[in-house]
Structure formats: structure tokens, C-alpha cells
Write a protein that holds these residues in place. Structure first.
Motif, PDB file in Angstrom:
ATOM      1  N   HIS A 175      -0.241  -0.437 -10.019  1.00  0.00           N
ATOM      2  CA  HIS A 175      -0.470  -1.724  -9.368  1.00  0.00           C
ATOM      3  C   HIS A 175       0.032  -2.872 -10.231  1.00  0.00           C
ATOM      4  O   HIS A 175       0.638  -3.828  -9.726  1.00  0.00           O
ATOM      5  CB  HIS A 175      -1.967  -1.918  -9.086  1.00  0.00           C
ATOM      6  N   SER A 222      -7.253  -1.351  -7.497  1.00  0.00           N
ATOM      7  CA  SER A 222      -6.474  -0.688  -8.537  1.00  0.00           C
ATOM      8  C   SER A 222      -7.302   0.066  -9.564  1.00  0.00           C
ATOM      9  O   SER A 222      -6.805   0.421 -10.619  1.00  0.00           O
ATOM     10  CB  SER A 222      -5.620  -1.733  -9.269  1.00  0.00           C
ATOM     11  N   ALA A 271       0.648  -7.914  -3.383  1.00  0.00           N
ATOM     12  CA  ALA A 271       0.558  -7.141  -4.627  1.00  0.00           C
ATOM     13  C   ALA A 271      -0.599  -7.640  -5.490  1.00  0.00           C
ATOM     14  O   ALA A 271      -1.302  -6.846  -6.125  1.00  0.00           O
ATOM     15  CB  ALA A 271       1.875  -7.235  -5.394  1.00  0.00           C
ATOM     16  N   ASN A 295       0.826  -1.206   0.000  1.00  0.00           N
ATOM     17  CA  ASN A 295       0.000   0.000   0.000  1.00  0.00           C
ATOM     18  C   ASN A 295       0.866   1.264   0.000  1.00  0.00           C
ATOM     19  O   ASN A 295       0.566   2.245  -0.701  1.00  0.00           O
ATOM     20  CB  ASN A 295      -0.919  -0.002   1.220  1.00  0.00           C
ATOM     21  N   HIS A 308      -3.859  -6.359  -3.873  1.00  0.00           N
ATOM     22  CA  HIS A 308      -4.052  -4.940  -4.190  1.00  0.00           C
ATOM     23  C   HIS A 308      -4.471  -4.752  -5.645  1.00  0.00           C
ATOM     24  O   HIS A 308      -5.338  -3.918  -5.945  1.00  0.00           O
ATOM     25  CB  HIS A 308      -2.764  -4.160  -3.915  1.00  0.00           C
ATOM     26  N   LEU A 309      -3.885  -5.528  -6.542  1.00  0.00           N
ATOM     27  CA  LEU A 309      -4.208  -5.396  -7.961  1.00  0.00           C
ATOM     28  C   LEU A 309      -5.676  -5.700  -8.222  1.00  0.00           C
ATOM     29  O   LEU A 309      -6.348  -4.959  -8.954  1.00  0.00           O
ATOM     30  CB  LEU A 309      -3.327  -6.332  -8.790  1.00  0.00           C
ATOM     31  N   VAL A 319       2.140   1.714  -3.699  1.00  0.00           N
ATOM     32  CA  VAL A 319       1.275   1.860  -4.876  1.00  0.00           C
ATOM     33  C   VAL A 319       0.082   2.789  -4.683  1.00  0.00           C
ATOM     34  O   VAL A 319      -0.535   3.207  -5.672  1.00  0.00           O
ATOM     35  CB  VAL A 319       0.753   0.483  -5.360  1.00  0.00           C
ATOM     36  N   SER A 320      -0.275   3.099  -3.456  1.00  0.00           N
ATOM     37  CA  SER A 320      -1.484   3.899  -3.235  1.00  0.00           C
ATOM     38  C   SER A 320      -1.193   5.387  -3.330  1.00  0.00           C
ATOM     39  O   SER A 320      -0.157   5.868  -2.859  1.00  0.00           O
ATOM     40  CB  SER A 320      -2.097   3.579  -1.870  1.00  0.00           C
ATOM     41  N   ASP A 379      -4.395   1.584 -11.993  1.00  0.00           N
ATOM     42  CA  ASP A 379      -4.175   0.200 -12.404  1.00  0.00           C
ATOM     43  C   ASP A 379      -2.761  -0.037 -12.914  1.00  0.00           C
ATOM     44  O   ASP A 379      -2.166  -1.071 -12.630  1.00  0.00           O
ATOM     45  CB  ASP A 379      -5.193  -0.187 -13.478  1.00  0.00           C
TER      46      ASP A 379
END
Length: 261
Positions: free
Chosen positions: A252, A245, A237, A187, A240-241, A190-191, A249
Motif C-alpha cells: 500500500h 493496509s 491510494a 484495490n 486504502h493506505l 494492492v489487495s 502495509d
């Protein structure tokens, strides 16, 4: 209804009175998930092992679902970081200490990590069949089941005097604490910062991500070795994807493909 006093990614927070607040979700947010958050939060609150605001009841109005919570007079860490983003690194040790406190708790009446994530992974159209098989194999490994937040980060912590309260238990599950650490680490990488926060904070947070590698930094700060976390980072991962995402996207996807190698 009055002006919101705070915001989540998919919700608004309203003060009802001196003792209660309403967390009201967007129109298209599934009521089933809101009810699930209420039930999970109530189970954790009733255990009396963590500081969390008491969930009072599920609320519905004009097609929007929400939860009424006990009001905790507080300073949200994300509000503090919006004014002074560099404090993010200063508070990271305290954040990991709270995460460790969560992982000491064993609790019933919550979904397991398999029941929480198996169907989401298996039914996703974002994953190749071989990736699904690899992710499900890691997901089903034996582990010591403990309480996991599922979405633990500084935005879900509030400070009341010298005490910290943990909020937003919608993604909570019972499972491997290392998966919960991996979910937080991914997180961090990628967030995006929520759109309602000031641009200065968003830019500073992006700079911190690039300069410090916040995913690796968090794993190390928790006391784990990155090498021993590779499979769980890959699993986190993937989660999260497929779950988070929609608006980001490509990032991610890149992170997932890198974690797979």
C-alpha cells in the motif's frame, strides 16, 4: 452454530434457515461499524433500484456483532473464480456495467465522501501533513454526488440465475463516481486474495495483477482516461493506505508513493 457457508475478510456467513443468513464479524470488530453497515444497506435496499439482499436485523452474541440478511440462493463470483481464475477477465466487462448502474443512482441518508473520509485522513499517523492537505483538497472538490459502493469488486457480487446482487455496503457513500472507480482500481492493485481461498486462486490472481495491470485495466474498461484520474487515484491510494493496509502495509505504501509523483 453450524459450519460457515462462506467467509469475508473479517466475517463468517452462516445459514440460519432457508430464508435467512447471518453475517457474523470477528470478536474485535466494532459494533458501531456493523450498525452503520445495516443502516446503509437498508437505505439502499429501500430505494428499490438495485438487487441487494434485504437486511433484516442487527445480531449480537457472545461479544460478536453481525447482521441477519435475506438468503439469496446464489453463486458468488469469487467462488466461481476460485475454480476458474481466468474467468476474472471475462467477467470484468459485466462488473464495470454493474458499477455504472450503481453510479446512476442518487440516494439520501448516506454519508458524503467528505464525512466518510475526512477525519480518517486528517487523523492518520501514516500520512505526512502535506500529503493530508493534498488529499483533503482533492476530496473536497465539487462533483455530482451519486451512490458509491466504496469497496466494489468481484468478491462483492453474487449471481442468482441471470441477475447479479451487490453485497457488502459497509463503505458506501454519496460522492464522485470517479473516486469509487479509483477505489476499485487501487484495490485491484494492492489487495491480496482472502486467506480462506485456495492457494491456486491466490497465485493466479497475483499473476493477473502483474500481467495485466488490473488497476489501469479497470479504469480503461469503465471508459475513463488514466491521465484524468491521477488525482483521484492518489486520493484512493491514500484512503486504502490509512484504512486497509494492516496486513499489507508495504505494498500500500509503495503504491501510494508512486501515485503521489
Amino acid at each position: 452454530m453450524n459450519t460457515p457457508i462462506s467467509f469475508g475478510r473479517r466475517s463468517e456467513i452462516y445459514k440460519l434457515d432457508d430464508h435467512k443468513v447471518l453475517k457474523l464479524y470477528d470478536f474485535d470488530f466494532p459494533q458501531q461499524k456493523v450498525v452503520g453497515e445495516f443502516n446503509k444497506t437498508l437505505a439502499i435496499y429501500n430505494a428499490r433500484l438495485l438487487n441487494i439482499p434485504k437486511p433484516i436485523e442487527v445480531f449480537e452474541r457472545d461479544g460478536r456483532a453481525g447482521i441477519i440478511f435475506e438468503k439469496v440462493s446464489n453463486t458468488a463470483l469469487i467462488d466461481l473464480f476460485q475454480k476458474k481464475p481466468w474467468l476474472y477477465l471475462f467477467y470484468q466487462k459485466k462488473i464495470t456495467d454493474i458499477h455504472k448502474q450503481i453510479h446512476k443512482i442518487q440516494i439520501k441518508d448516506l454519508p458524503t465522501q467528505v464525512s466518510e473520509f475526512e477525519s480518517t485522513i486528517a487523523n492518520s499517523d501514516k500520512l505526512l501533513k502535506e500529503d493530508k492537505n493534498d488529499l483533503l483538497r482533492i476530496l473536497k472538490r465539487k462533483h455530482r454526488p451519486v451512490l458509491c459502493h466504496g469497496d466494489f469488486h468481484h468478491g462483492n457480487l453474487i449471481l442468482r440465475g441471470n441477475e447479479y446482487y451487490v453485497i457488502d455496503w459497509m463503505d458506501a457513500f454519496v460522492g464522485d463516481f470517479r473516486l469509487d472507480v479509483a477505489l476499485t482500481a487501487v484495490n485491484a492493485a494492492v489487495s491480496d486474495a482472502p486467506k480462506h481461498v485456495p492457494a491456486f486462486y491466490r497465485y493466479t490472481y497475483e499473476l493477473l495483477k502483474r500481467l495485466f495491470g488490473l488497476d489501469k485495466h479497470y479504469i480503461e474498461l469503465y471508459g475513463l482516461k488514466e491521465q484524468g484520474m491521477k488525482d483521484l487515484i492518489f486520493l484512493a491510494a491514500g484512503i486504502h493506505l490509512v484504512r486497509h493496509s494492516q496486513k499489507n502495509d508495504s505494498l500500500h505504501r509503495r503504491y501510494f508513493e508512486k501515485a503521489k509523483t
